[in-house]
Design an enzyme around this catalytic site. Sequence first.
Site, PDB file in Angstrom:
ATOM      1  CG  HIS A  11      -1.778  -1.179   1.339  1.00 32.62           C
ATOM      2  ND1 HIS A  11      -3.135  -1.113   1.116  1.00 32.62           N
ATOM      3  CD2 HIS A  11      -1.507  -2.481   1.613  1.00 32.62           C
ATOM      4  CE1 HIS A  11      -3.661  -2.320   1.247  1.00 32.62           C
ATOM      5  NE2 HIS A  11      -2.701  -3.169   1.554  1.00 32.62           N
ATOM      6  CG  ASP A 140     -11.205   6.665   7.342  1.00 31.96           C
ATOM      7  OD1 ASP A 140     -11.748   7.609   7.936  1.00 31.96           O
ATOM      8  OD2 ASP A 140     -10.413   6.818   6.389  1.00 31.96           O
ATOM      9  N   GLY A 141     -10.438   2.574   8.896  1.00 33.48           N
ATOM     10  CA  GLY A 141     -10.717   1.156   9.098  1.00 33.48           C
ATOM     11  C   GLY A 141     -10.535   0.748  10.549  1.00 33.48           C
ATOM     12  CG  HIS A 247      -6.453   1.049   0.217  1.00 36.30           C
ATOM     13  ND1 HIS A 247      -6.527   1.335   1.553  1.00 36.30           N
ATOM     14  CD2 HIS A 247      -6.185  -0.273   0.119  1.00 36.30           C
ATOM     15  CE1 HIS A 247      -6.318   0.219   2.234  1.00 36.30           C
ATOM     16  NE2 HIS A 247      -6.115  -0.759   1.395  1.00 36.30           N
ATOM     17  NE  ARG A 340     -16.411 -21.806  38.994  1.00 37.47           N
ATOM     18  CZ  ARG A 340     -17.385 -21.116  39.592  1.00 37.47           C
ATOM     19  NH1 ARG A 340     -17.337 -19.808  39.676  1.00 37.47           N
ATOM     20  NH2 ARG A 340     -18.434 -21.736  40.077  1.00 37.47           N
ATOM     21  CD  GLU A 394     -16.462 -10.253  26.572  1.00 39.06           C
ATOM     22  OE1 GLU A 394     -16.694  -9.495  25.592  1.00 39.06           O
ATOM     23  OE2 GLU A 394     -17.297 -10.463  27.469  1.00 39.06           O
ATOM     24  CG  HIS A 444     -17.981 -20.780  33.952  1.00 35.82           C
ATOM     25  ND1 HIS A 444     -17.021 -20.164  34.722  1.00 35.82           N
ATOM     26  CD2 HIS A 444     -19.132 -20.698  34.656  1.00 35.82           C
ATOM     27  CE1 HIS A 444     -17.566 -19.724  35.843  1.00 35.82           C
ATOM     28  NE2 HIS A 444     -18.845 -20.040  35.830  1.00 35.82           N
ATOM     29  CG  HIS A 456     -23.555 -18.706  28.913  1.00 37.99           C
ATOM     30  ND1 HIS A 456     -24.362 -18.139  27.957  1.00 37.99           N
ATOM     31  CD2 HIS A 456     -23.242 -17.711  29.781  1.00 37.99           C
ATOM     32  CE1 HIS A 456     -24.538 -16.859  28.245  1.00 37.99           C
ATOM     33  NE2 HIS A 456     -23.862 -16.563  29.338  1.00 37.99           N
TER      34      HIS A 456
END
Length: 644
Positions: A11, A140-141, A247, A340, A394, A444, A456
Amino acid sequence: MDAVHKSSSGHLGLPLGAAEIGAVLYGHSLVHNPDEPRWINRDRFILSAGHGSMFLYTWLHLSGYDLSIEEVSNFRALHSKTPGHPEFHETPGVEATTGPLGQGVGNAVGMALAGKMAEARFNTAEHPILDYHVIALAGDGCLQEGVALESIEFAAHQKLDNLILIYDSNNVTLDAMAIKTQSLNAAARFKAIGWDVQTVEQGNDMVSILKAVTRAKKAKSGKPQLIIAKTEIARGIPEVAGTNKGHGEGGAKFVDAAKKNLGIPEGTHFYVSDDVRAFFAEHKKRLIRGYKKWNKLFSAWSAANPEKAALLASRITPPSAADLFSKIPGFPADAKLATRAAGRDVLQPIAAALPLFITGAADLFGSTLNYIATDKEFDETNRAGRNIRYGIREHAMAAINNGIAYDGIFRTSCATFLVFADYSRPSMRLAALSKLPVTYIYTHDSVGVGEDGPTHQPIETVSALRLIPNFDVIRPADPEETAGAFAAALERVDGPTLLALSRQNVPLLNDIPVETRRNGVLKGAYIAVKETAELTHILLGSGSELQHAIAAAKTLGAGVRVVSVPCFERFNRQSQDYKNEILPPAVRKRVAIEAGVTPLWREYVGLDGKVIGIDRFGISAPGNTVMKELGITADSVVAAAKSL
Ligand SMILES: Cc1ncc(C[n+]2csc(CCOP(=O)(O)OP(=O)(O)O)c2C)c(N)n1
Ligand SMILES: [Mg+2]
């Protein structure tokens, strides 16, 4: 232009459109030392818009990094130091692997966070050794990506005013003009989120850019700093400038004329004028003078603060698993707890032993249980806190953890439900690619989740993560294996480790000595129960299902061996001798059990063996009930073994 032309790819739009921004940063604003790319108090520059890699290579070369003009001219060629997108480890001065848009913004936030944490721990009033800025260039991306939005919100909430984001605002993306896909008011958006915003209408005016960057560096407003630079993509190639045609490499065919217009001597390639060389040579001298001055400050600080100095130096040596084991008490034999919860108990002595170990969660500390009990939270009033609340972000959490790991001072970890690893995965992949020792404490880990149901309940998640190269997934079977898992993650320096921990209780596997369980994890797989007659069958299992393999072996008789396989990747790295010792090739009657998709286990059971697993989505019901309903039981293992 020459590099993109020569490689017929890449680019040139951003390198040209943002050229003056690069000139200001590398010619004026950045405090760094090209001869010492990992200097701890350098300003970090991240090219989040990684497709514009030639921007970075150009400025690194000109400013005097160990990146020759030959390397620059070998852009994108095999074994060059100038890969298609910037790659950490490959090129001196490249702070982060970027290319997947938006990630670099998260990485920059992580570095800024690490900076604040480090200042709080190491600076003294007399010797403020750390005062660096983190500067990212994003297009922008990047700013359309969710990970960037999550990250910029987090940065504002945490008041990371050592962070400067330069928005290469050129109204163009790849397919089309940006107006086709975005209509927001970026300044208003960032202000609303809590950033200071400056707009530079002429993004090619070096004086204006310099003023904006200087002002952003000086701002102590408690707000991260955005500079919106209005630029023209592929500036200098009139045929494509300002449009999405500018671009990629589309403009390369007009390069000769464009170079002529810029006054570059005809027929030259990779031409750098003597003026430019002389300017950067002088500038480098200035930078090195600054660096030497800082070194004096650093020496004085080291002498006055030997404990802090030792702590800072400790970042370079990873802890040994044996040392960590000596600090993690054994679990009572009659304990029954989820891995856990075992993780919570293991984490505390580790946190005590490793003051640079930090952790965080995406609003699930209460479930993932990885809170450092003796410490406080990281926030604007307590930059030394080691527990970070990422909010329900996350993806940003994982990208920010990469940033912390790139920075290299802290050993970082983070947590959420395992099923949401999908929300972190793009950054996890980059952690693996970039060899970052991030630890994911994702809990979990199976249908054992129970009542929350199939949304879940991880099914394919564990196996899907195992597929990422250089990414260790450890699924410990009991509390002692959990101790092994944490130590394994922390002794690792060249890649990430995910700990898949159970929501539900598991029994302690007391028949296996504690040392065997702990050290076995380091090997990835080990003999949990040894046969007492001639070996006929091998039962394999991981995590909460290992107990079923052990129970089945008792029913099946003396010739049965149980192999615990907490970590495929670690086991695969062992010597062939060790692998043959654990899984003798001649013994073909093998059954594996894991509460997840089955295909990857074929590698260990072979074509003759059987895999007890779950190749469908889960069920909303109590965890035990779901396990039974889906056949994850000792009886299934017995039946499968008998059928061989
Ligand atoms: C996550 C991700 N999606 C898609 C791409 C492919 N891609 C590379 S650059 C680009 C357009 C980026 O637009 P912008 O950030 O405005 O850069 P500019 O065209 O202005 O240089 C796209 C879609 C990518 N690199 N990463
Ligand atoms: Mg753009």
